[in-house]
Design a protein around this motif. Structure first.
Motif, PDB file in Angstrom:
ATOM      1  N   UNK A 151       0.844  -1.185   0.000  1.00 27.09           N
ATOM      2  CA  UNK A 151       0.000   0.000   0.000  1.00 27.09           C
ATOM      3  C   UNK A 151       0.884   1.242   0.000  1.00 27.09           C
ATOM      4  N   UNK A 152       0.408   2.300  -0.628  1.00 30.69           N
ATOM      5  CA  UNK A 152       1.083   3.589  -0.599  1.00 30.69           C
ATOM      6  C   UNK A 152       0.459   4.416   0.511  1.00 30.69           C
ATOM      7  N   UNK A 153       1.258   4.800   1.488  1.00 35.03           N
ATOM      8  CA  UNK A 153       0.786   5.604   2.610  1.00 35.03           C
ATOM      9  C   UNK A 153       1.440   6.982   2.519  1.00 35.03           C
ATOM     10  N   UNK A 154       0.612   8.016   2.437  1.00 33.20           N
ATOM     11  CA  UNK A 154       1.104   9.390   2.361  1.00 33.20           C
ATOM     12  C   UNK A 154       1.041   9.996   3.759  1.00 33.20           C
ATOM     13  N   UNK A 155       2.194  10.353   4.299  1.00 27.55           N
ATOM     14  CA  UNK A 155       2.295  10.944   5.621  1.00 27.55           C
ATOM     15  C   UNK A 155       3.048  12.263   5.502  1.00 27.55           C
ATOM     16  N   UNK A 156       2.986  13.092   6.541  1.00 27.75           N
ATOM     17  CA  UNK A 156       3.685  14.374   6.477  1.00 27.75           C
ATOM     18  C   UNK A 156       5.198  14.191   6.457  1.00 27.75           C
ATOM     19  N   UNK A 202      -4.123  17.052   8.245  1.00 29.69           N
ATOM     20  CA  UNK A 202      -4.099  18.226   9.118  1.00 29.69           C
ATOM     21  C   UNK A 202      -2.956  19.164   8.750  1.00 29.69           C
ATOM     22  N   UNK A 203      -1.804  18.589   8.396  1.00 30.22           N
ATOM     23  CA  UNK A 203      -0.647  19.405   8.043  1.00 30.22           C
ATOM     24  C   UNK A 203      -0.901  20.170   6.749  1.00 30.22           C
ATOM     25  N   UNK A 204      -1.514  19.526   5.764  1.00 32.61           N
ATOM     26  CA  UNK A 204      -1.825  20.219   4.512  1.00 32.61           C
ATOM     27  C   UNK A 204      -2.850  21.327   4.747  1.00 32.61           C
ATOM     28  N   UNK A 205      -3.829  21.073   5.613  1.00 29.63           N
ATOM     29  CA  UNK A 205      -4.832  22.097   5.913  1.00 29.63           C
ATOM     30  C   UNK A 205      -4.175  23.340   6.509  1.00 29.63           C
ATOM     31  N   UNK A 206      -3.231  23.154   7.428  1.00 25.15           N
ATOM     32  CA  UNK A 206      -2.555  24.298   8.019  1.00 25.15           C
ATOM     33  C   UNK A 206      -1.680  25.016   6.996  1.00 25.15           C
ATOM     34  N   UNK A 214      -0.760  25.084  -2.574  1.00 27.50           N
ATOM     35  CA  UNK A 214      -1.639  24.265  -3.406  1.00 27.50           C
ATOM     36  C   UNK A 214      -1.357  22.787  -3.168  1.00 27.50           C
ATOM     37  N   UNK A 215      -2.359  21.947  -3.449  1.00 29.18           N
ATOM     38  CA  UNK A 215      -2.220  20.521  -3.213  1.00 29.18           C
ATOM     39  C   UNK A 215      -1.067  19.902  -3.979  1.00 29.18           C
TER      40      UNK A 215
END
Length: 242
Positions: A151-156, A202-206, A214-215
């Motif tokens: 699986x690909x897991x995207x984390x900060x 949460x990190x992207x939202x901040x 941008x995303x």
């Protein structure tokens, strides 16, 4: 700083003091050099740390699943007891009650090969998922993985390829709910192969609120964090941005 780039010849694991070093964690304080067993035990519940493997002459980037670190769902991070007899009781190519498809394969490849991010049968979901720019730098950067539970897991901390083992006990919830209980947000509801941690959301939202990030720019930053030398070796699916 130069001394940290390569250990002295014959240096033993800093934990057990008996076996030769094989791995180094970039996120742990002091970047302790450890053998495989000690590194796996220390990072059992730290699957998103970045690590390097000692090749004998230099450290090269690696994935946690190469050490044996996996994410287990449904039992507080511990392995599902029902899975012990799985391979002999579930026919290859069938789905379990949790919606998990058993493929019966597992492999690690550094040169060539790829991860089937659809879990197989790409025609069933109306499109082909491929790694963007995957045709380039295929012999460099992070190794590729394929097979069971990848699986690909995207984390900060970056983008991680790791094996996520769902619970298959009788009466267990579907895999998407198991992921949510573990703090992982699945990118799809069936044949889940990509998830986002709550921490990265949460990190992207901040970042978006305070820095107007941008995303696409945020994800490119994560790719650089994962492999600054070969960012194009970091998995990213085109369909994620369409």
């Amino acid at each position: 700083m130069l001394v940290n780039e390569a250990p002295d010849a014959g240096v033993q694991c800093q934990s057990c003091k008996t076996r030769q070093i094989a791995w180094r964690c970039l996120d742990c304080l002091g970047m302790t050099d450890q053998c495989t067993d000690c590194f796996r035990d220390h990072h059992r519940f730290l699957p998103f740390h970045r690590l390097q493997q000692w090749s004998g002459s230099y450290f090269q980037p690696a994935w946690m699943c190469q050490v044996g670190v996996e994410i287990h769902l449904g039992h507080g991070g511990n392995a599902c007891p029902t899975r012990r007899d799985w391979a002999g009781s579930i026919p290859t190519g069938t789905e379990t009650q949790a919606g998990y498809r058993f493929d019966g394969t597992a492999d690690i490849e550094r040169n060539g090969g790829d991860v089937d991010d659809t879990g197989g049968d790409v025609d069933d979901i109306g499109g082909e998922w491929v790694d963007e720019d995957d045709e380039d730098d295929e012999d460099y950067g992070l190794p590729k993985l394929k097979g069971d539970d990848v699986c690909i897991v995207v984390d900060k901390s970056g983008v991680h390829r790791i094996r996520v083992r769902p619970c298959v006990c009788h009466g267990c919830p579907p895999m998407d709910l198991q992921c949510l209980d573990m703090g992982l947000f699945p990118a799809s509801l069936r044949r889940i192969k990509t998830v986002f941690t709550f921490a990265v959301l949460d990190d992207f939202r901040m970042d978006n609120l305070e820095c107007k990030t941008a995303g696409l720019n945020y994800y490119n930053k994560l790719r650089r964090l994962t492999s600054n030398e070969f960012p194009r070796s970091v998995p990213v699916c085109r369909l994620c941005f369409t």
